[in-house]
Write an enzyme that holds these catalytic residues in place. Structure first.
Site, PDB file in Angstrom:
ATOM      1  N   ASP A  16       0.834  -1.211   0.000  1.00  0.00           N
ATOM      2  CA  ASP A  16       0.000   0.000   0.000  1.00  0.00           C
ATOM      3  C   ASP A  16       0.858   1.247   0.000  1.00  0.00           C
ATOM      4  O   ASP A  16       0.441   2.307  -0.452  1.00  0.00           O
ATOM      5  CB  ASP A  16      -0.952  -0.012   1.189  1.00  0.00           C
TER       6      ASP A  16
HETATM    7  O1  MRU Z   1      -7.608  -3.063   2.590  1.00  0.00           O
HETATM    8  P1  MRU Z   1      -7.306  -3.413   1.153  1.00  0.00           P
HETATM    9  O2  MRU Z   1      -8.069  -4.602   0.660  1.00  0.00           O
HETATM   10  O3  MRU Z   1      -7.418  -2.216   0.235  1.00  0.00           O
HETATM   11  O4  MRU Z   1      -5.794  -3.823   1.195  1.00  0.00           O
HETATM   12  C1  MRU Z   1      -5.149  -4.227   0.016  1.00  0.00           C
HETATM   13  C2  MRU Z   1      -3.746  -4.606   0.212  1.00  0.00           C
HETATM   14  O5  MRU Z   1      -3.177  -4.509   1.279  1.00  0.00           O
HETATM   15  C3  MRU Z   1      -3.000  -5.028  -1.014  1.00  0.00           C
HETATM   16  O6  MRU Z   1      -2.047  -6.001  -0.712  1.00  0.00           O
HETATM   17  C4  MRU Z   1      -2.296  -3.800  -1.590  1.00  0.00           C
HETATM   18  O7  MRU Z   1      -3.190  -2.732  -1.706  1.00  0.00           O
HETATM   19  C5  MRU Z   1      -1.697  -4.081  -2.911  1.00  0.00           C
HETATM   20  S1  MRU Z   1      -2.923  -4.319  -4.183  1.00  0.00           S
HETATM   21  C6  MRU Z   1      -2.092  -4.498  -5.632  1.00  0.00           C
END
Ligand code: MRU
Length: 392
Positions: free
Chosen positions: A253
């Site tokens: 993220d």
């Molecule tokens: O809470 P989320 O579902 O948005 O979290 C997503 C993640 O942590 C993913 O691993 C990250 O965003 C990478 S997506 C290519």
């Protein structure tokens, strides 16, 4: 059929409601930045790259369908205000802030032109937002290729040239504009016959692994097995050697300048388990996820989400034999009155990460154990388009 989380044509945007997956595939219309803000906050759309693209395109749709001022500065002010608002939807994933910064730059340039008008500014914004959708898919395909190559070069392929990998959360077509990052690497290994097996974690509390990654793996007919998050270390110990599990691959993220990486809660534990078992730990992320202005993981704001995501679980009724998709129930799975802590992400320190797979290659640490992520921005191409793809 290709899974499509985002359906866009000029003036129209639909998102696949990820809260209804894997049992129902329903699209929601997004007409405005307010619609996008709610869809992101409620996690109907999620995953760092997808969040950024949905937000950018929602504003494009809003601009396309509204009556705008003919004055360039007024349209620019409107766009700035909406971008500022969209960024507040979820704080940890940096892709949205990065997209907003790049879009603002495009809008500033359009508004500063001698022939600037409201419609020039609008068109410049829409063109740049649409380009982000195209770029993300290309970037992910390159990440898939580099990551697969790196694993096959740097881990044990002595068994039929095949390796198994473990992944966490959802980083596939549903989390991006298409193809995926860490899941793109798995897709790439599979398509070249080099994947023995993929393992995916359930990813509590929101179950992006069991609902979304498992759905994508089944959809793509990739040989795969689901485990709960707490089974990962046991999996590496008990099945690592027989299944030839050589790497854990995850998305991100936000990657800080020193390589510390914020990703879905549970990633840090997996990195510790990988190190203990002597297997590689890779982070797959486009450069839009790398934030050089965040010096280290200590500076990353971690989103805390409502406790009910842990204490309650929602899904279609199952009577022990079959599913009834018409009845969606919410079930309590914790003692009433218990306090809950629900951080959505954790930070994995750079020292536990073997490589950061980007669209321009895999970044490894130098002999002192330091990542030099600034090197992959040297050509300034992140502002426009990466012209080359190659190992670093
Ligand atoms: O809470 P989320 O579902 O948005 O979290 C997503 C993640 O942590 C993913 O691993 C990250 O965003 C990478 S997506 C290519």
């Amino acid at each position: 059929m290709v899974l499509q989380a985002i359906k866009y044509s000029r003036g129209q945007l639909e998102i696949l409601d990820q809260l209804k997956l894997p049992h129902a595939e329903e699209y929601d219309h997004i007409y405005s930045s307010t619609d996008a803000w709610h869809a992101i906050k409620e996690m109907r759309t999620r995953g760092a790259p997808a969040i950024a693209i949905v937000a950018a395109l929602a504003l494009a749709v809003e601009l396309e369908n509204m009556k705008l001022s003919p004055i360039a500065e007024e349209v620019k002010a409107f766009i700035d205000e909406k971008l500022e608002y969209l960024i507040t939807s979820r704080p940890t994933a940096v892709n949205l802030a990065d997209a907003a910064r790049k879009l603002r730059k495009v809008v500033d340039a359009a508004a500063a032109r001698a022939d600037a008008s409201g419609s020039n500014v609008k068109n410049a914004y829409i063109g740049a937002a649409e380009q982000m959708l195209v770029n993300d898919v290309q970037d992910n395909e390159a990440i898939g290729k580099h990551g697969a190559e790196w694993i096959l070069t740097n881990t044990d392929t002595s068994r039929n040239g095949q390796v198994s990998v473990l992944t966490h959360c959802n980083t596939g077509s549903l989390a991006t504009a298409g193809y995926g990052t860490a899941l793109g690497i798995i897709r790439s290994l599979h398509s070249q016959g080099s994947l023995k097996h993929a393992f995916c974690t359930e990813t509590r509390p929101y179950n992006q692994g069991s609902r979304l990654t498992a759905f994508e793996l089944v959809h793509e007919k990739i040989p795969a097995t689901l485990i709960t998050d707490s089974m990962a270390a046991a999996l590496l110990r008990l099945k690592g050697p027989t299944e030839n599990i050589t790497a854990i691959v995850v998305g991100a993220d936000r990657v800080a300048a020193n390589g510390d990486t914020a990703n879905k809660i549970g990633t840090y534990s997996l990195a510790i388990a990988a190190r203990h078992h002597g297997i590689k730990f890779l982070v797959a992320a486009p450069r839009t996820t790398i934030d050089l202005s965040t010096k280290s993981g200590k500076d990353i704001v971690i989103e805390e989400r409502p406790g009910k995501e842990i204490t309650l679980i929602k899904g279609p009724r199952h009577d022990g034999v079959s599913l009834d998709l018409n009845v969606v129930e919410t079930v309590s799975i914790a003692a009433n009155g218990i306090g809950v802590w629900n951080p959505a992400f954790d930070v994995t320190p750079a020292k536990l990460i073997d490589g950061i797979v980007t669209e321009v290659g895999v970044v490894e640490k130098d002999s002192e154990g330091v990542f030099h992520l600034d090197g992959i921005f040297d050509d300034n191409s992140h502002e426009t388009r990466p012209p080359t793809v190659g190992g670093i």
